[in-house]
Design a protein around this motif. Structure first.
Motif, PDB file in Angstrom:
ATOM      1  N   VAL A  78      61.347  14.937  27.397  1.00 28.96           N
ATOM      2  CA  VAL A  78      62.295  16.044  27.269  1.00 28.96           C
ATOM      3  C   VAL A  78      61.613  17.369  27.606  1.00 28.96           C
ATOM      4  O   VAL A  78      60.394  17.502  27.504  1.00 28.96           O
ATOM      5  CB  VAL A  78      62.911  16.125  25.848  1.00 28.96           C
ATOM      6  N   ILE A  79      62.418  18.333  28.027  1.00 28.61           N
ATOM      7  CA  ILE A  79      61.975  19.710  28.220  1.00 28.61           C
ATOM      8  C   ILE A  79      62.662  20.507  27.118  1.00 28.61           C
ATOM      9  O   ILE A  79      63.880  20.395  26.931  1.00 28.61           O
ATOM     10  CB  ILE A  79      62.382  20.264  29.607  1.00 28.61           C
ATOM     11  N   ALA A  80      61.872  21.275  26.377  1.00 27.13           N
ATOM     12  CA  ALA A  80      62.432  21.997  25.237  1.00 27.13           C
ATOM     13  C   ALA A  80      61.847  23.399  25.150  1.00 27.13           C
ATOM     14  O   ALA A  80      60.773  23.666  25.690  1.00 27.13           O
ATOM     15  CB  ALA A  80      62.124  21.224  23.950  1.00 27.13           C
ATOM     16  N   ARG A  81      62.578  24.280  24.470  1.00 25.45           N
ATOM     17  CA  ARG A  81      62.108  25.649  24.262  1.00 25.45           C
ATOM     18  C   ARG A  81      61.736  25.819  22.796  1.00 25.45           C
ATOM     19  O   ARG A  81      62.510  25.471  21.915  1.00 25.45           O
ATOM     20  CB  ARG A  81      63.184  26.659  24.652  1.00 25.45           C
ATOM     21  N   VAL A  82      60.537  26.363  22.564  1.00 32.34           N
ATOM     22  CA  VAL A  82      60.067  26.575  21.196  1.00 32.34           C
ATOM     23  C   VAL A  82      60.860  27.722  20.569  1.00 32.34           C
ATOM     24  O   VAL A  82      60.976  28.797  21.151  1.00 32.34           O
ATOM     25  CB  VAL A  82      58.553  26.895  21.180  1.00 32.34           C
ATOM     26  N   ILE A  94      66.068  21.238  22.491  1.00 26.73           N
ATOM     27  CA  ILE A  94      65.933  20.365  23.654  1.00 26.73           C
ATOM     28  C   ILE A  94      66.934  20.801  24.726  1.00 26.73           C
ATOM     29  O   ILE A  94      68.126  20.927  24.449  1.00 26.73           O
ATOM     30  CB  ILE A  94      66.145  18.885  23.254  1.00 26.73           C
ATOM     31  N   MET A  95      66.426  21.058  25.955  1.00 29.81           N
ATOM     32  CA  MET A  95      67.279  21.530  27.054  1.00 29.81           C
ATOM     33  C   MET A  95      67.588  20.431  28.058  1.00 29.81           C
ATOM     34  O   MET A  95      68.671  20.396  28.624  1.00 29.81           O
ATOM     35  CB  MET A  95      66.606  22.704  27.774  1.00 29.81           C
ATOM     36  N   LYS A 105      73.865  20.725  21.591  1.00 29.70           N
ATOM     37  CA  LYS A 105      72.585  21.211  21.069  1.00 29.70           C
ATOM     38  C   LYS A 105      71.846  20.095  20.338  1.00 29.70           C
ATOM     39  O   LYS A 105      72.378  19.465  19.440  1.00 29.70           O
ATOM     40  CB  LYS A 105      72.818  22.391  20.137  1.00 29.70           C
ATOM     41  N   PHE A 106      70.600  19.858  20.757  1.00 28.78           N
ATOM     42  CA  PHE A 106      69.701  18.931  20.070  1.00 28.78           C
ATOM     43  C   PHE A 106      68.459  19.720  19.691  1.00 28.78           C
ATOM     44  O   PHE A 106      67.922  20.462  20.499  1.00 28.78           O
ATOM     45  CB  PHE A 106      69.286  17.773  20.985  1.00 28.78           C
TER      46      PHE A 106
END
Length: 196
Positions: A78-82, A94-95, A105-106
């Protein structure tokens, strides 16, 4: 008299659908500088005008695809933003799952023991991640009701994009450091190995 419809191919925003002199823009399409463009992702559709219509040009429409966003599952990259960094964990939104964006939204949690594979007891969360960082991680488990448990404990996982305090994109210089190209300032991160 029933309107005739002819389904065309898949289009994305900005795709040219036709010339305004020959066709009209319908739902999901717009006219600009004499051309008709798609404004949404979907299937283009040509609708013939009714016999009574004063404008006999067919109408081009784009029927939007229903968003079947990706859902994280154990083993997914996954690609996610902190969003928040605490002493024992970091929270992320999680994007993307793989190459597909999520439609709902996850949230995820990267726990201190899941940041890296070695020297786990020496991990400092604030030197590994900062709010706003973009990270590549693997889903370990569904976690609790609020968030997925994620891990960055492989070389190719970790921070893939971060901004410096000067507002520049940081450049990775080692697996634990990124540098601001503007100020030269070095910031600590758990950096993802590039080109793996």
């Amino acid at each position: 008299m029933a309107l005739q419809e002819r389904e065309e191919g898949l289009v994305t925003p900005g795709d040219v659908l036709g010339k305004a002199a020959e066709v009209r823009a319908g739902k999901g399409a717009y006219e600009h500088s004499g051309l008709i463009y798609a404004s949404i992702t979907g299937r283009s559709l040509t609708v013939s005008p009714s016999a009574e219509s004063p404008d006999q040009r067919p109408t081009l429409e784009v029927m939007g695809l229903k968003a079947h966003g990706a859902v994280p599952e154990p083993g997914s990259i996954v690609i996610a933003r902190v969003t928040k960094v605490m002493s024992r964990m970091a929270s992320v939104d999680i994007m993307c799952v793989g190459f597909k964006s999520v439609s709902e939204k996850f949230t995820g949690t990267i726990r201190q023991q899941d940041v890296r594979a070695t020297e786990i007891d020496k991990v400092d969360m604030h030197l590994s991640f900062r709010p706003g960082d973009t990270v590549r991680a693997i889903v370990l488990s569904l976690g609790d009701a609020r968030a997925y448990y994620l891990s960055t404990a492989k070389n190719e996982l970790g921070v893939i994009s971060a901004m410096s305090s000067a507002g520049e994109t940081l450049v990775p210089i080692s697996w634990t450091e990124m540098q601001c190209p503007l100020t030269g300032q070095i910031e600590q991160r758990k950096v993802a190995k590039v080109g793996s």
